[in-house]
Design a protein around this motif. Sequence first.
Motif, short mmCIF file in Angstrom:
data_model
loop_
_atom_site.label_atom_id
_atom_site.label_comp_id
_atom_site.label_asym_id
_atom_site.label_seq_id
_atom_site.Cartn_x
_atom_site.Cartn_y
_atom_site.Cartn_z
N LEU B 139 14.57 -3.89 -45.47
CA LEU B 139 13.78 -4.84 -46.26
C LEU B 139 14.40 -5.05 -47.63
O LEU B 139 14.50 -6.17 -48.13
N VAL B 142 17.29 -7.30 -47.26
CA VAL B 142 16.85 -8.66 -46.91
C VAL B 142 16.48 -9.41 -48.20
O VAL B 142 16.85 -10.55 -48.40
N TYR B 143 15.80 -8.71 -49.09
CA TYR B 143 15.45 -9.35 -50.37
C TYR B 143 16.70 -9.61 -51.21
O TYR B 143 16.83 -10.65 -51.85
N ASP B 146 18.54 -12.65 -50.13
CA ASP B 146 17.80 -13.92 -50.11
C ASP B 146 18.70 -15.07 -50.54
O ASP B 146 19.39 -14.99 -51.55
N PRO B 147 18.71 -16.15 -49.74
CA PRO B 147 19.66 -17.23 -50.01
C PRO B 147 19.42 -17.95 -51.34
O PRO B 147 20.35 -18.56 -51.88
N ILE B 148 18.21 -17.93 -51.86
CA ILE B 148 17.97 -18.67 -53.10
C ILE B 148 17.77 -17.74 -54.28
O ILE B 148 18.47 -17.81 -55.28
N ASN B 149 16.80 -16.84 -54.15
CA ASN B 149 16.46 -16.02 -55.30
C ASN B 149 17.01 -14.60 -55.22
O ASN B 149 16.70 -13.77 -56.05
N ASN B 163 26.44 -20.59 -53.52
CA ASN B 163 25.54 -19.71 -52.78
C ASN B 163 26.04 -19.47 -51.36
O ASN B 163 26.59 -20.36 -50.73
N ALA B 165 24.61 -18.17 -47.61
CA ALA B 165 23.29 -17.99 -46.98
C ALA B 165 23.14 -16.63 -46.30
O ALA B 165 22.08 -16.30 -45.80
N LEU B 167 22.27 -13.80 -44.38
CA LEU B 167 21.62 -13.52 -43.10
C LEU B 167 21.22 -14.78 -42.34
O LEU B 167 20.94 -14.73 -41.15
N SER B 168 21.15 -15.92 -43.04
CA SER B 168 20.68 -17.14 -42.38
C SER B 168 21.80 -17.88 -41.69
O SER B 168 21.57 -18.76 -40.89
N GLU B 170 24.99 -18.20 -39.25
CA GLU B 170 25.53 -17.50 -38.08
C GLU B 170 26.89 -16.87 -38.36
O GLU B 170 27.27 -15.90 -37.72
N MET B 252 16.50 -6.61 -40.07
CA MET B 252 17.11 -7.61 -40.96
C MET B 252 17.18 -9.00 -40.36
O MET B 252 16.97 -9.99 -41.07
N THR B 253 17.51 -9.12 -39.09
CA THR B 253 17.61 -10.48 -38.52
C THR B 253 16.88 -10.61 -37.19
O THR B 253 16.68 -11.72 -36.71
N PRO B 257 20.45 -15.36 -36.64
CA PRO B 257 20.02 -16.66 -36.11
C PRO B 257 20.84 -17.05 -34.88
O PRO B 257 22.05 -16.85 -34.87
#
Lengths: 424, 312
Positions: B139, B142-143, B146-149, B163, B165, B167-168, B170, B252-253, B257
């Motif tokens: 966790l 994962v934080y 984070d793709p944005i923050n 930036n 991504a 974990l988001s 592939e 985590m995923t 994806p």
Amino acid sequence: MKKVTALLSVMVLLLLAACGGNQGASGSSGSGDEKVIEVWHIETGEREKLFQEVAKQFEEDHDGVKVKLLQTPNDAYKQKLAVSMSGGNPPDVFQSWGGGWLKHFVDQGNVQDITENVDQDHYLEMALNNGTFDDKVYGVPLGLSLDVIFYNKEIFEKYNLEEPKTYDEFTEIIKTLKENDVTPLALTNKTKWPGAYYLMNFASRIGGPDLFESAFNREGRGFDDPAYVEAGEYIQELVKMDAFNEGFNGIPYDEGRGRQLMYSGQAAMMDMTISFLNNVREEAPQFEDKLGFFVFPTIAGGEGNDTQVGGATGPVWSVAKESKDPDLAAEFIQALTSKEAAQKFTDRTGTLAAVKDVVPEDEFVKQFYDVAQNASHIQMPYDQTLPPELAELHKDTTQALFGLSMTPEEAANKMEAKAEELLE
Amino acid sequence: METVEVTRRSETAKVVRQAKKRNMRKVVTISLFTAPALIVYLVYVVYPILSTLSYSFYSWDGTSDKTFIGFENYVQLFHDAIFWTSLTNNAWVVITSVFVQIPLGMIMALMLFAPIRGIRLFSSVYFLPFLMSTVAIGLLWVYMFDPINGIINQLINFLGFENVAWLSDENTALIAILLVVVWQFSPFYMILFKAAMVGIGEELYESAEIDGANSWQKFFHITFPLLMPTIVSSSILAIVGSLKAFDIFYIMTGGGPNHATELMGTYMFKQAFINFNMGYASAIAFIMFLIALVVTILIQVIDFNRKKKGAF
């Protein structure tokens, strides 16, 4: 040597026998005269409190009956129930969402037919259908949720935007927001179902609400219908427009980072079930003033219209076949879905009740109620209607569409191939 | 003369019989002492493995009746693209475990022996990740991813890059998780190596110094060969552990994806508990078992040959 082996095998057998013949933790085997109803559910907060109140009342009304509530988080719950069902050791009453997941257990003969026990007119027909298979009732719904697009009114005012009616207006809004560095749509697609709402909505708007029914029941149309391919194309068009926040395929819904984007004003819109309102009230109460919603826009030339909305039932209550006292258990789920309980449910949790004539008092929830009242069709989520394996594939292919790693044709063909294998 | 021969023969037979009897008694005693462990082993290890094998020949959803379908699950498995992806991903986990984690663990252990001030503090700092629960680590990262923050992307932005991504995406998801796996498990090997290094006699280094060996020579001719048994057992642990990997990926995923981080473990889990294909999941489980077994035997054989040549 022979003796030793013999001794060993006897001991092993004894141990195995001890393991195999366990009595089971199932509730009904309560001591003495006391009857115990064991209830498994996933809800927390106000919902759980409400269940506890109903249980307490039920215990007072029925001498010598004890209701044991057991809460388990969503994902763990699904496994736990599946394992207990296959172990022949289920609770008396369990929660589900109706649809394919419940039907799976019904087909195995693990769920009690409660047609005789319940009054079918008590429930909203569209919601009750989700727990009814072959005209027999196996589950009764308490809650009904809808899928709408929430938006931030403040941001809309700032850029002179209005709630869109059509998809073209919708894309115009997205462009304006992009130009002003606001993320148009927040999406938390690690969990896969939030993205699936887009596919269901697009498919319904393009191919009409009968499309899914027809494909599911194998009545002419299929999951490779041109409307499904087109729906995939619309999704990828939005992705290519950068309409969603970055990295959406890795962001889970439950942890709240997607909602954070809405609360903080980084994102302007989010397609979500109405339970979002409850999240707002718990996590960011001041945000409610800015919160508005509209139903999914219509598509020019499509067969669907804006009185067809996505929705879901839950909790849906069922009685396990193995229950020692199915009639008492059925009585308890009627208490859980009584008009009184349903009224409390809608007023205290900000969602709709699946029980007839329960009008929410809350102003915001009343707006949802109006949408539901005027709805000509409520589309239950595919992943709850389809058998589990096909449901998973539907979510996987949709996530891949969003990730641009699969073409709409590929996704549609994969779905259709699996559907041919699994559906009759 | 002949009679003597006969009695002698019968005497030897008697001795042999007595020895056999004694041996037999030993077997009984030993068996009785090992019985408790043996029973636990049979019931909880051997029996499940065998029943997994038998389930894998059935089409079964976990509750209703089983239908025998022979090798069909295995045939389907070998044509299943997702299974091959997960096998490749498992291979990547094995490779990073053996070629990144273990060397890194060794380097950290070496550093702890270096005469640097305050190094003792590092010994606890290095070990911290291994003490945290996998769920918490998952966790936490994962934080951070984070793709944005997330803090990692903010750092990247600060350095002037775009930036990622993580974990988001592939393409980056597997690398991102492998990074966390390395971070989490290197300290474990560090501890193993540290313990092994303590066991290397100081006199070896002293005599090497007298012979004029430099630090590199000391490492390659004393430390490294003497660490070989630890490297071998670490490799077995790393490889078998990687083949069975599940938790951190699941958290985590969840394999996503689009199955980019799917492992045999997560795929088996999905087939068993989400798709209710117990038979198919059993086939995956059994293949996992076979691979782990073969790899372990291979390593043991290689190690045996190495020892036969006179190495430690």
